[in-house]
Design a protein around this motif. Structure first.
Motif, PDB file in Angstrom:
ATOM      1  N   ASP A   1       0.816  -1.215   0.000  1.00 32.83           N
ATOM      2  CA  ASP A   1       0.000   0.000   0.000  1.00 32.83           C
ATOM      3  C   ASP A   1       0.849   1.265   0.000  1.00 32.83           C
ATOM      4  N   THR A   2       2.158   1.126  -0.212  1.00 30.61           N
ATOM      5  CA  THR A   2       3.059   2.261  -0.322  1.00 30.61           C
ATOM      6  C   THR A   2       4.292   1.822  -1.086  1.00 30.61           C
ATOM      7  N   GLY A   3       5.046   2.787  -1.600  1.00 31.11           N
ATOM      8  CA  GLY A   3       6.246   2.447  -2.352  1.00 31.11           C
ATOM      9  C   GLY A   3       7.465   2.157  -1.498  1.00 31.11           C
ATOM     10  N   ILE A   4       7.330   2.247  -0.193  1.00 34.78           N
ATOM     11  CA  ILE A   4       8.497   2.093   0.688  1.00 34.78           C
ATOM     12  C   ILE A   4       9.191   0.755   0.508  1.00 34.78           C
ATOM     13  N   GLU A   5       8.405  -0.323   0.454  1.00 30.72           N
ATOM     14  CA  GLU A   5       8.995  -1.663   0.478  1.00 30.72           C
ATOM     15  C   GLU A   5       9.057  -2.324  -0.893  1.00 30.72           C
ATOM     16  N   VAL A   6       8.912  -1.549  -1.950  1.00 33.52           N
ATOM     17  CA  VAL A   6       8.871  -2.144  -3.279  1.00 33.52           C
ATOM     18  C   VAL A   6      10.173  -2.870  -3.618  1.00 33.52           C
ATOM     19  N   ALA A   7      11.307  -2.244  -3.368  1.00 28.84           N
ATOM     20  CA  ALA A   7      12.596  -2.860  -3.718  1.00 28.84           C
ATOM     21  C   ALA A   7      12.783  -4.187  -2.988  1.00 28.84           C
ATOM     22  N   ASP A   8      12.439  -4.217  -1.715  1.00 34.33           N
ATOM     23  CA  ASP A   8      12.559  -5.463  -0.949  1.00 34.33           C
ATOM     24  C   ASP A   8      11.608  -6.528  -1.495  1.00 34.33           C
ATOM     25  N   ALA A   9      10.387  -6.111  -1.853  1.00 36.46           N
ATOM     26  CA  ALA A   9       9.407  -7.061  -2.382  1.00 36.46           C
ATOM     27  C   ALA A   9       9.874  -7.646  -3.708  1.00 36.46           C
ATOM     28  N   VAL A  10      10.517  -6.841  -4.526  1.00 30.17           N
ATOM     29  CA  VAL A  10      11.049  -7.336  -5.801  1.00 30.17           C
ATOM     30  C   VAL A  10      12.099  -8.411  -5.551  1.00 30.17           C
ATOM     31  N   ASP A  11      12.973  -8.176  -4.583  1.00 30.40           N
ATOM     32  CA  ASP A  11      14.004  -9.166  -4.260  1.00 30.40           C
ATOM     33  C   ASP A  11      13.394 -10.471  -3.750  1.00 30.40           C
ATOM     34  N   ARG A  12      12.330 -10.355  -2.950  1.00 30.74           N
ATOM     35  CA  ARG A  12      11.733 -11.551  -2.333  1.00 30.74           C
ATOM     36  C   ARG A  12      10.813 -12.315  -3.286  1.00 30.74           C
ATOM     37  N   LEU A  13      10.081 -11.580  -4.125  1.00 26.91           N
ATOM     38  CA  LEU A  13       8.978 -12.181  -4.878  1.00 26.91           C
ATOM     39  C   LEU A  13       9.260 -12.376  -6.373  1.00 26.91           C
ATOM     40  N   SER A  14      10.276 -11.694  -6.882  1.00 24.80           N
ATOM     41  CA  SER A  14      10.659 -11.811  -8.298  1.00 24.80           C
ATOM     42  C   SER A  14       9.481 -11.633  -9.255  1.00 24.80           C
ATOM     43  N   PRO A  15       8.766 -10.525  -9.179  1.00 27.08           N
ATOM     44  CA  PRO A  15       7.643 -10.316 -10.105  1.00 27.08           C
ATOM     45  C   PRO A  15       8.142 -10.059 -11.528  1.00 27.08           C
ATOM     46  N   ASP A  16       7.296 -10.361 -12.495  1.00 24.35           N
ATOM     47  CA  ASP A  16       7.608 -10.055 -13.889  1.00 24.35           C
ATOM     48  C   ASP A  16       7.236  -8.616 -14.236  1.00 24.35           C
ATOM     49  N   VAL A  17       6.194  -8.107 -13.579  1.00 26.11           N
ATOM     50  CA  VAL A  17       5.695  -6.753 -13.827  1.00 26.11           C
ATOM     51  C   VAL A  17       5.214  -6.170 -12.512  1.00 26.11           C
ATOM     52  N   ILE A  18       5.401  -4.866 -12.340  1.00 26.82           N
ATOM     53  CA  ILE A  18       4.852  -4.153 -11.184  1.00 26.82           C
ATOM     54  C   ILE A  18       3.757  -3.213 -11.681  1.00 26.82           C
ATOM     55  N   VAL A  19       2.578  -3.301 -11.088  1.00 25.77           N
ATOM     56  CA  VAL A  19       1.491  -2.362 -11.365  1.00 25.77           C
ATOM     57  C   VAL A  19       1.477  -1.376 -10.207  1.00 25.77           C
ATOM     58  N   MET A  20       1.795  -0.123 -10.503  1.00 30.08           N
ATOM     59  CA  MET A  20       2.108   0.861  -9.457  1.00 30.08           C
ATOM     60  C   MET A  20       1.212   2.094  -9.548  1.00 30.08           C
ATOM     61  N   ASP A  21       0.573   2.433  -8.435  1.00 26.66           N
ATOM     62  CA  ASP A  21      -0.161   3.689  -8.335  1.00 26.66           C
ATOM     63  C   ASP A  21       0.851   4.834  -8.258  1.00 26.66           C
ATOM     64  N   ILE A  22       0.445   6.021  -8.677  1.00 24.64           N
ATOM     65  CA  ILE A  22       1.359   7.168  -8.600  1.00 24.64           C
ATOM     66  C   ILE A  22       1.285   7.834  -7.227  1.00 24.64           C
ATOM     67  N   ARG A  23       0.085   8.147  -6.772  1.00 28.44           N
ATOM     68  CA  ARG A  23      -0.057   8.934  -5.540  1.00 28.44           C
ATOM     69  C   ARG A  23      -0.354   8.026  -4.364  1.00 28.44           C
ATOM     70  N   MET A  24       0.652   7.867  -3.510  1.00 24.94           N
ATOM     71  CA  MET A  24       0.535   7.033  -2.318  1.00 24.94           C
ATOM     72  C   MET A  24       1.237   7.732  -1.162  1.00 24.94           C
ATOM     73  N   PRO A  25       0.857   7.422   0.073  1.00 23.27           N
ATOM     74  CA  PRO A  25       1.516   8.040   1.226  1.00 23.27           C
ATOM     75  C   PRO A  25       2.948   7.544   1.382  1.00 23.27           C
ATOM     76  N   HIS A  26       3.763   8.366   2.024  1.00 22.25           N
ATOM     77  CA  HIS A  26       5.142   8.039   2.400  1.00 22.25           C
ATOM     78  C   HIS A  26       6.081   8.023   1.193  1.00 22.25           C
ATOM     79  N   VAL A  27       5.934   7.082   0.294  1.00 22.37           N
ATOM     80  CA  VAL A  27       6.752   7.039  -0.924  1.00 22.37           C
ATOM     81  C   VAL A  27       5.826   6.848  -2.111  1.00 22.37           C
ATOM     82  N   ASP A  28       5.795   7.830  -3.023  1.00 24.44           N
ATOM     83  CA  ASP A  28       4.874   7.757  -4.162  1.00 24.44           C
ATOM     84  C   ASP A  28       5.429   6.848  -5.251  1.00 24.44           C
TER      85      ASP A  28
END
Length: 228
Positions: free
Chosen positions: A38-65
Motif C-alpha cells: 500500500d506504499t512504495g516504501i517496500e517495493v525494492a525489498d518485495a522485488v528481491d523476495r517475490l521476483s515479479p515479472d511486472v509491477i502495477v504501481m499507483d502514482i499517488r501514495m503516502p510516504h513514498v509515491d
C-alpha cells in the motif's frame, strides 16, 4: 504445456483498487499476483523476495509515491518493468513517470482488457502508453528532455535495427516484433540492446519517442499512440 503465469506485484494504497486488480489479474487469465503493497516504501525489498515479472504501481501514495519508487527501482539496474496505473491524467505527472523509468502507463478508467494487454506487453519487453492521453504525455516528455540530437544519428542503425525500432515505436512487444520480422526473440533483444547503446537511449519509453520524432513509425499504424 501450460504457459507460466505472469507474476505481478501490485502497489496501491486503496484496498478497493487492489481488490479489483485481483479479479482482473487472476490465474484464469494467465496472471498471478505474488504480492500487494500500500506504499512504495517496500517495493525494492518485495522485488528481491517475490521476483515479479511486472509491477502495477499507483502514482499517488503516502510516504513514498509511485514515481519515487519507480526511480529507485530503475537505478538498481535489474528491476522488472513498471506499469503506472492512476486516476490522474495530468500530463506532467505521467511524463514524470516515464522519466523515472516506467515502461508504461494506464488510466484506472481503462477497460479490464486493456490492463491485461498492458501487463502482458510489459512482461514480454514492450511499452504501453494509454492512447487516451499518450499524445499529450509524449509532448510533455519531449519538453523535459535534452535538445534533439542531430537528425543523422538514426543512420548509425543498420536497416534491421531501424525495422526493430519502428516496431518498438508502434508498441509491439519483443515476441510480436520477432513474429513480424521472422526473427528469434533472442535476436530481437540483441537488436534492441544495440539500438539503446548506439542512440544512448535509457529505456523503452525513450525509444518510442525517438521512433516518432525520427519518422520511423508508419503513419496510421493502429497500435501507435494517438496524437503522438
Amino acid at each position: 504445456m501450460t504457459e507460466p503465469y505472469i507474476r505481478v506485484l501490485v502497489v496501491d494504497d486503496q484496498e478497493l483498487i487492489r481488490t479489483g486488480l485481483r479479479g482482473i489479474l487472476r490465474e484464469r487469465y494467465g496472471f498471478t499476483i505474488v504480492g500487494e503493497l500500500d506504499t512504495g516504501i517496500e517495493v525494492a525489498d518485495a522485488v528481491d523476495r517475490l521476483s515479479p515479472d511486472v509491477i502495477v504501481m499507483d502514482i499517488r501514495m503516502p510516504h513514498v509515491d509511485g514515481i519515487t519508487a519507480t526511480r529507485t527501482l530503475a537505478r538498481s539496474g535489474n528491476a522488472p518493468p513498471v506499469l503506472v496505473l492512476t486516476t490522474f491524467d495530468e500530463d506532467e505527472t505521467l511524463a514524470g513517470a516515464l522519466r523515472a523509468g516506467a515502461a508504461g502507463f494506464l488510466l484506472k478508467g481503462a477497460p479490464a482488457e486493456d490492463l491485461q494487454r498492458a501487463v502482458r506487453t510489459l512482461a514480454e519487453g514492450g511499452a504501453w502508453l494509454d492512447p487516451a492521453v499518450a499524445g499529450r504525455v509524449l509532448t510533455t516528455y519531449r519538453e523535459g528532455r535534452p535538445p534533439m540530437r542531430p537528425g543523422d544519428e538514426v543512420d548509425r542503425l543498420t536497416p534491421r535495427e531501424k525495422d526493430v525500432l519502428a516496431l518498438v515505436g508502434a508498441g509491439l512487444s519483443n515476441s510480436e516484433i520477432a513474429a513480424d520480422l521472422f526473427l528469434g526473440e533472442g535476436t530481437v533483444k540483441t537488436h534492441i540492446t544495440h539500438i539503446f547503446t548506439k542512440l544512448d537511449l535509457r529505456d523503452r519509453a525513450a525509444a518510442v519517442v525517438f521512433a516518432f520524432d525520427h519518422g520511423l513509425v508508419q503513419p496510421g499504424d493502429p497500435r501507435q499512440p494517438e496524437g503522438a
